[in-house]
Design an enzyme around this catalytic site. Structure first.
Site, mmCIF file in Angstrom:
data_model
loop_
_atom_site.group_PDB
_atom_site.id
_atom_site.type_symbol
_atom_site.label_atom_id
_atom_site.label_comp_id
_atom_site.label_asym_id
_atom_site.label_seq_id
_atom_site.Cartn_x
_atom_site.Cartn_y
_atom_site.Cartn_z
ATOM 1 C CG ASN A 99 2.950 10.727 -25.638
ATOM 2 O OD1 ASN A 99 2.559 9.560 -25.607
ATOM 3 N ND2 ASN A 99 4.177 11.073 -25.258
ATOM 4 C CG LEU A 152 -2.026 -1.124 1.157
ATOM 5 C CD1 LEU A 152 -2.972 -1.009 2.352
ATOM 6 C CD2 LEU A 152 -2.848 -1.129 -0.145
ATOM 7 C CB ALA A 187 6.831 -2.793 -9.901
ATOM 8 C CD GLU A 188 7.700 2.673 -5.658
ATOM 9 O OE1 GLU A 188 7.178 3.594 -6.320
ATOM 10 O OE2 GLU A 188 7.366 2.411 -4.484
ATOM 11 N N PRO A 248 -0.215 19.059 -19.466
ATOM 12 C CG PRO A 248 0.929 18.231 -17.588
ATOM 13 C CD PRO A 248 -0.449 18.479 -18.123
ATOM 14 C CG ASN A 306 -1.686 -2.217 -19.007
ATOM 15 O OD1 ASN A 306 -2.229 -3.091 -18.366
ATOM 16 N ND2 ASN A 306 -0.741 -2.498 -19.894
ATOM 17 C CG LEU A 336 -0.569 10.900 -21.490
ATOM 18 C CD1 LEU A 336 0.126 12.248 -21.348
ATOM 19 C CD2 LEU A 336 -0.305 10.327 -22.886
ATOM 20 C CE1 TYR A 372 8.546 0.375 -13.875
ATOM 21 C CE2 TYR A 372 8.656 1.043 -16.183
ATOM 22 C CZ TYR A 372 8.107 0.260 -15.187
ATOM 23 O OH TYR A 372 7.135 -0.667 -15.498
ATOM 24 C CB THR A 427 7.479 -2.731 -18.611
ATOM 25 O OG1 THR A 427 7.371 -1.652 -19.517
ATOM 26 C CG2 THR A 427 8.888 -2.689 -18.017
ATOM 27 C CG ASP A 428 6.475 -1.560 -23.860
ATOM 28 O OD1 ASP A 428 6.686 -0.919 -22.813
ATOM 29 O OD2 ASP A 428 5.685 -1.165 -24.744
ATOM 30 C CD GLU A 429 8.637 2.477 -19.854
ATOM 31 O OE1 GLU A 429 9.636 2.957 -19.296
ATOM 32 O OE2 GLU A 429 7.523 3.001 -19.803
ATOM 33 C CB ALA A 445 17.822 0.335 -15.432
ATOM 34 C CE LYS A 491 8.637 -4.377 -14.072
ATOM 35 N NZ LYS A 491 7.786 -5.025 -13.025
HETATM 36 P P1 NAD Z 1 0.997 0.611 -9.735
HETATM 37 O O1 NAD Z 1 2.105 1.558 -9.405
HETATM 38 O O2 NAD Z 1 -0.359 1.136 -10.036
HETATM 39 O O3 NAD Z 1 0.820 -0.461 -8.555
HETATM 40 C C1 NAD Z 1 1.906 -1.056 -7.923
HETATM 41 C C2 NAD Z 1 1.377 -1.794 -6.694
HETATM 42 O O4 NAD Z 1 2.497 -2.436 -6.047
HETATM 43 C C3 NAD Z 1 0.741 -0.874 -5.643
HETATM 44 O O5 NAD Z 1 -0.433 -1.454 -5.129
HETATM 45 C C4 NAD Z 1 1.807 -0.782 -4.554
HETATM 46 O O6 NAD Z 1 1.277 -0.541 -3.255
HETATM 47 C C5 NAD Z 1 2.454 -2.158 -4.650
HETATM 48 N N1 NAD Z 1 3.833 -2.178 -4.146
HETATM 49 C C6 NAD Z 1 4.832 -1.293 -4.415
HETATM 50 N N2 NAD Z 1 5.956 -1.644 -3.745
HETATM 51 C C7 NAD Z 1 5.662 -2.791 -3.079
HETATM 52 C C8 NAD Z 1 6.407 -3.647 -2.234
HETATM 53 N N3 NAD Z 1 7.684 -3.379 -1.932
HETATM 54 N N4 NAD Z 1 5.806 -4.737 -1.711
HETATM 55 C C9 NAD Z 1 4.492 -5.016 -1.988
HETATM 56 N N5 NAD Z 1 3.735 -4.216 -2.775
HETATM 57 C C10 NAD Z 1 4.314 -3.123 -3.313
HETATM 58 O O7 NAD Z 1 1.560 -0.249 -10.946
HETATM 59 P P2 NAD Z 1 0.778 -0.882 -12.189
HETATM 60 O O8 NAD Z 1 0.662 0.128 -13.254
HETATM 61 O O9 NAD Z 1 -0.417 -1.583 -11.686
HETATM 62 O O10 NAD Z 1 1.866 -1.949 -12.672
HETATM 63 C C11 NAD Z 1 1.869 -3.286 -12.154
HETATM 64 C C12 NAD Z 1 3.024 -4.051 -12.786
HETATM 65 O O11 NAD Z 1 2.875 -4.050 -14.192
HETATM 66 C C13 NAD Z 1 4.385 -3.428 -12.513
HETATM 67 O O12 NAD Z 1 5.303 -4.460 -12.303
HETATM 68 C C14 NAD Z 1 4.716 -2.680 -13.795
HETATM 69 O O13 NAD Z 1 6.104 -2.608 -13.999
HETATM 70 C C15 NAD Z 1 4.046 -3.545 -14.820
HETATM 71 N N6 NAD Z 1 3.580 -2.880 -16.050
HETATM 72 C C16 NAD Z 1 2.816 -1.761 -15.988
HETATM 73 C C17 NAD Z 1 2.341 -1.184 -17.166
HETATM 74 C C18 NAD Z 1 1.470 0.055 -17.156
HETATM 75 O O14 NAD Z 1 1.204 0.624 -18.228
HETATM 76 N N7 NAD Z 1 0.973 0.517 -16.021
HETATM 77 C C19 NAD Z 1 2.668 -1.755 -18.411
HETATM 78 C C20 NAD Z 1 3.472 -2.903 -18.425
HETATM 79 C C21 NAD Z 1 3.910 -3.471 -17.242
HETATM 80 O O1 DAU Z 2 5.331 0.875 -21.673
HETATM 81 C C1 DAU Z 2 4.891 0.342 -20.450
HETATM 82 C C2 DAU Z 2 5.086 1.374 -19.362
HETATM 83 O O2 DAU Z 2 4.110 2.365 -19.583
HETATM 84 C C3 DAU Z 2 4.976 0.796 -17.963
HETATM 85 O O3 DAU Z 2 6.021 -0.111 -17.751
HETATM 86 C C4 DAU Z 2 5.054 1.920 -16.917
HETATM 87 O O4 DAU Z 2 4.837 1.379 -15.615
HETATM 88 C C5 DAU Z 2 3.970 2.926 -17.228
HETATM 89 O O5 DAU Z 2 4.071 4.011 -16.330
HETATM 90 C C6 DAU Z 2 4.104 3.433 -18.661
HETATM 91 O O6 DAU Z 2 5.303 4.233 -18.821
HETATM 92 P P1 DAU Z 2 5.282 5.583 -19.696
HETATM 93 O O7 DAU Z 2 6.393 6.446 -19.264
HETATM 94 O O8 DAU Z 2 5.162 5.282 -21.143
HETATM 95 O O9 DAU Z 2 3.835 6.162 -19.205
HETATM 96 P P2 DAU Z 2 3.350 7.623 -18.782
HETATM 97 O O10 DAU Z 2 1.869 7.540 -18.639
HETATM 98 O O11 DAU Z 2 4.138 8.175 -17.649
HETATM 99 O O12 DAU Z 2 3.685 8.477 -20.073
HETATM 100 C C7 DAU Z 2 3.165 8.133 -21.355
HETATM 101 C C8 DAU Z 2 3.737 9.103 -22.357
HETATM 102 O O13 DAU Z 2 3.188 10.408 -22.096
HETATM 103 C C9 DAU Z 2 5.253 9.265 -22.255
HETATM 104 O O14 DAU Z 2 5.788 9.445 -23.553
HETATM 105 C C10 DAU Z 2 5.439 10.538 -21.432
HETATM 106 C C11 DAU Z 2 4.224 11.368 -21.806
HETATM 107 N N1 DAU Z 2 3.717 12.267 -20.731
HETATM 108 C C12 DAU Z 2 3.463 11.718 -19.501
HETATM 109 C C13 DAU Z 2 3.003 12.517 -18.475
HETATM 110 C C14 DAU Z 2 2.745 11.925 -17.097
HETATM 111 C C15 DAU Z 2 3.461 13.592 -20.999
HETATM 112 O O15 DAU Z 2 3.664 14.072 -22.128
HETATM 113 N N2 DAU Z 2 2.995 14.383 -19.974
HETATM 114 C C16 DAU Z 2 2.768 13.902 -18.722
HETATM 115 O O16 DAU Z 2 2.369 14.692 -17.827
#
Ligand code: NAD
Ligand code: DAU
Length: 355
Positions: free
Chosen positions: A257, A33, A81-82, A213, A188, A198, A158, A132-134, A160, A162
């Site tokens: 974007n 949490l 994850a963070e 922004p 997602n 975003l 981030y 992640t694809d990153e 690196a 992952k």
């Molecule tokens: P999120 O930041 O919304 O949620 C992360 C969750 O992990 C939170 O509930 C947090 O409390 C928990 N958490 C963090 N540190 C923890 C710890 N040390 N121990 C236990 N719980 C902990 O993340 P998300 O967007 O739901 O992503 C979930 C996973 O999917 C991540 O591994 C992320 O790298 C991966 N992922 C995310 C996306 C995306 O677009 N969001 C895309 C591809 C992969």
């Molecule tokens: O590709 C998968 C990844 O997608 C996941 O692994 C990450 O957990 C998830 O956060 C996401 O990473 P991005 O950096 O691509 O997502 P974000 O929503 O932060 O940003 C999407 C794009 O929008 C990116 O090119 C940065 C841009 N952006 C983002 C924010 C927050 C803006 O232009 N303005 C903004 O304020």
């Protein structure tokens, strides 16, 4: 039953809700949490005995060992994850701790548990790592999409962190035989996404009359996938994926974007127009770019389609409409997550990135 880490976050919570739509198999949900974890995401499961919530850290070996011994899960899905790139640029430490050290410690607990299992319980056990694809780095506009063979070239703290966790997962398969599965997914979007990312940030800021922004020129490309489709893909991989294999997951939906933000504005103009009749797109502001900003991600998702029969059910048009509508219908959820921590983050991040 299965053990999930990070199930109170965006994808983890969607995964658990989606899981119970199709099965009654119980879930133990271990979540620290952090600011990103929110039990309100799972409010509909409050009195549901199929969901066992445990507040704790995936890096707490004593705790994960106890949970594995007590609940004897048939699998682990590691979502915790963070996850926010911009936060990793400001303060990488938590990313190293949770994403690398935490995953390592969870692997150690899983290895000891799996080693002690017998017969079918041992051969059916799976450790699914959600990545992640990153980790693959940045593509040029005309490069082919990332396949599972693409070399790792992470560019942010981030990605690196992952990538390091993916390597550990791979090593635990090759060295110890742990039956691991890794998924690498694209961006997602959907319900319960924290409004630092975003799409939810743009919806929330637009409705609050704040600026929208856009980093740099807004021409960076991401491959967007509706979260429920990602959850279904993970479910297919845990059921039928081959141990040691990697599955790329994506939406075949690459968009710059700036186009995403214009789409969000157009939907809000239709669903909840501004009182002055002016489009929300007038709130768009170009701000200083993200340091080391990756230009393009794109996923080649043919392997998971060919081998497991998964493909996305939503188009971007249907998914983004549902998402905008969800944020309009759930403004109490939004206000709840916009606590002091959130306001501090927005202040720190967007004061610095103003162009
Ligand atoms: P999120 O930041 O919304 O949620 C992360 C969750 O992990 C939170 O509930 C947090 O409390 C928990 N958490 C963090 N540190 C923890 C710890 N040390 N121990 C236990 N719980 C902990 O993340 P998300 O967007 O739901 O992503 C979930 C996973 O999917 C991540 O591994 C992320 O790298 C991966 N992922 C995310 C996306 C995306 O677009 N969001 C895309 C591809 C992969
Ligand atoms: O590709 C998968 C990844 O997608 C996941 O692994 C990450 O957990 C998830 O956060 C996401 O990473 P991005 O950096 O691509 O997502 P974000 O929503 O932060 O940003 C999407 C794009 O929008 C990116 O090119 C940065 C841009 N952006 C983002 C924010 C927050 C803006 O232009 N303005 C903004 O304020």
């Amino acid at each position: 039953m299965i053990l999930i880490t990070g199930g109170a976050g965006f994808i983890g919570a969607n995964f658990i809700l989606n899981w119970f739509d199709t099965t009654d198999e119980p879930v133990v949900n271990l979540d620290k949490l952090t600011y990103a974890g929110n039990l309100r995401n799972l409010a509909s499961l409050q009195d549901d005995p199929r969901h066992i919530f445990v507040h704790g850290d995936l890096g707490d070996t004593a705790l994960t060992t106890r949970l594995l011994t007590e609940y004897q899960p048939r699998g682990i899905i590691n979502f915790a994850a963070e996850s926010h790139v911009d936060r990793s640029i400001h303060s990488p430490e938590d990313f190293i701790q949770t994403n690398i050290v935490g995953t390592f410690r969870l692997l150690e607990s899983a290895r000891a548990y799996w080693h002690g299992l017998q017969g079918a319980a041992q051969s059916n056990f799976r450790f699914l790592h959600v990545s992640t694809d990153e980790v693959y780095g940045s593509l040029k506009l005309d490069d082919p999409a990332f396949t599972e063979q693409h070399r790792y070239e992470p560019n942010s703290p981030y990605s690196a962190s992952k990538a390091a966790s993916d390597h550990l997962v791979r090593a635990y398969h090759h060295t110890y035989g742990l039956p691991v599965l890794t998924t690498n997914c694209s961006n997602n979007y959907g319900p319960y996404q924290f409004p630092e990312k975003l799409i939810p940030l743009m919806i929330v800021n637009a409705l609050a009359g704040k600026s929208l922004p856009i980093y740099g020129d807004g021409r960076q490309v991401r491959d967007w996938l509706y979260v429920k489709d990602h959850c279904c893909a993970i479910q297919s991989v845990i059921q039928a994926g081959q141990p040691g294999e990697i599955y790329n997951i994506g939406g075949w939906n690459e968009k710059p974007n700036i186009d995403i933000v214009h789409t969000v504005c157009a939907l809000l103009d239709e669903l909840q127009p501004r009182i002055d009749g002016i489009s929300y797109s007038q709130q768009i502001r170009f701000v200083k770019d993200r340091p080391g900003h990756d230009q393009r991600y794109a996923i080649d998702a043919r392997k998971i389609e060919r081998e497991l029969g998964w493909k996305p059910a939503e188009t971007f048009e249907t998914g983004i409409r549902k998402t905008v509508q969800w944020y309009l219908d759930n403004q109490a959820w939004v206000s709840n997550v916009q606590n002091g921590n959130y306001r501090d983050w927005v202040h720190k991040q967007y004061e610095k990135v103003r162009a």
